[in-house]
Design an enzyme around this catalytic site. Structure first.
Site, PDB file in Angstrom:
ATOM      1  N   CYS A 105       0.837  -1.203   0.000  1.00 29.15           N
ATOM      2  CA  CYS A 105       0.000   0.000   0.000  1.00 29.15           C
ATOM      3  C   CYS A 105       0.872   1.254   0.000  1.00 29.15           C
ATOM      4  CB  CYS A 105      -0.919  -0.004   1.220  1.00 29.15           C
ATOM      5  SG  CYS A 105      -2.037   1.409   1.281  1.00 29.15           S
ATOM      6  N   LEU A 106       0.736   2.058  -1.037  1.00 35.51           N
ATOM      7  CA  LEU A 106       1.513   3.291  -1.135  1.00 35.51           C
ATOM      8  C   LEU A 106       1.075   4.317  -0.092  1.00 35.51           C
ATOM      9  CD1 LEU A 106       1.614   3.728  -5.024  1.00 35.51           C
ATOM     10  CD2 LEU A 106       3.428   2.843  -3.541  1.00 35.51           C
TER      11      LEU A 106
END
Length: 254
Positions: A105-106
Site C-alpha cells: 500500500c503506497l
C-alpha cells in the site's frame, strides 16, 4: 484527513447547529472519536511489520501436502533464495517476502500482510464511516444554509466542491471496504483472488466446482482475521489466532 476533519468541525457542524450547542458538541465529539480511531489504525498499519518469514524457517518435508489440520507447501523464493511458507509472497518494493501478503500500500508506505491486515481493514472501516458521517453533516449544513450560500458565490463554490469530494471519497472508501469484506469472508488475499480466477476457469472448463482452498466457512474466515472475541473485532490491534502466518487451516479439513 486533516482537511476533512477541519471542514467537518469548523464548517459543516458549526454552520449547521453551532459548535457551542449541545448537538454541535456531540457531533464534534463523535467525529473526533472516529478521526482518532482512524489515526490509531493508520499508525499500526505503518509501524507494524506485516509479517517476516523467520530466518530459521524450513518446511517440513513430511508435511509438504495436506495434513490433518493444516496445509503447507514447499516453495523457495527466487529473489530471497530462501524457503517461503504458503501464502507468502515477495514484495518488490520492500525487497523481501511477506507472510500472507495482500498488497503493498503506497498510502501507508508498507506492505499489508499477516500481522497488519486487520489494522488495515479496520482503518478502511473507520475511514468509510467517518467520510459518510461528514457527508451527512455537509448535507444538513447545506439544507439549513442554502439561501445564504446562494448569495455568496465563493462560499457556494466551496461547499459544492466539498460535497463532490466527500461523496467521491465515501464511494471510493465504501467500495474498498466491500471488497475487503468479500476477501475476508472468503479467506482470500488480493493476490489469491486474482490467482483463483484462473483456477476457477480451469475447474469450470473441466466440469468441476471450485472452492478456495483456505475457505473454511463464513465465521471461521472472519475470526481468522478479526480474532475469536467479537468485542475486539473493531479494535485495530493485531489479534493472535491459532494460525501463525506459516501454516493455515484448509477447506477440506473444515
Amino acid at each position: 484527513m486533516g482537511f476533512v476533519y477541519y471542514v467537518t468541525l469548523f464548517v459543516f457542524i458549526d454552520d449547521w447547529v453551532g459548535l457551542q450547542s449541545s448537538a454541535g458538541k456531540l457531533n464534534a465529539l463523535l467525529f473526533s472519536l472516529l478521526a482518532s480511531l482512524c489515526l490509531f489504525s493508520l499508525s499500526i498499519c505503518v509501524l507494524v511489520d506485516p509479517g517476516r518469514v523467520p530466518a530459521s524457517y524450513a518446511p517440513d518435508v513430511e508435511d509438504s501436502g495436506w495434513s490433518n489440520s493444516n496445509v503447507t507447501e514447499t516453495r523457495k523464493c527466487d529473489k530471497c533464495f530462501a524457503y517461503k511458507p504458503l501464502r507468502t509472497h515477495h514484495c518488490r518494493v520492500c525487497r523481501r517476502c511477506v507472510l500472507k501478503m495482500d498488497h503493498h500500500c503506497l498510502w501507508i508506505n508498507n506492505c499489508v500482510g499477516y500481522a497488519n491486515y486487520k489494522a488495515f481493514f479496520i482503518l478502511v472501516f473507520y475511514a468509510t464511516v467517518a467520510s459518510i458521517y461528514s457527508t451527512v453533516l455537509l448535507v444538513c449544513c447545506a439544507f439549513k444554509n442554502g439561501d445564504s450560500y446562494a448569495g455568496n458565490v465563493p462560499l457556494k463554490t466551496f461547499i459544492v466542491s466539498c460535497g463532490i469530494f466527500m461523496i467521491g471519497l465515501s464511494i471510493t472508501l465504501g467500495t474498498l471496504l466491500c471488497w475487503h469484506i468479500y476477501l475476508i469472508t472468503h479467506n482470500m488475499t488480493t493476490i489469491e483472488h486474482y490467482d483463483s480466477k484462473r483456477a476457477s476457469w480451469l475447474a469450470r472448463k473441466s466440469g468441476q466446482s471450485y472452492r478456495h482452498q483456505f475457505d473454511v466457512g463464513f465465521y471461521k474466515n472472519l475470526t481468522s482475521v478479526l480474532g475469536p472475541n467479537m468485542i475486539k473485532w473493531l479494535c485495530p490491534t493485531f489479534t493472535r489466532n491459532p494460525e501463525d502466518g506459516i501454516s493455515f487451516s484448509a477447506s477440506r479439513d473444515s
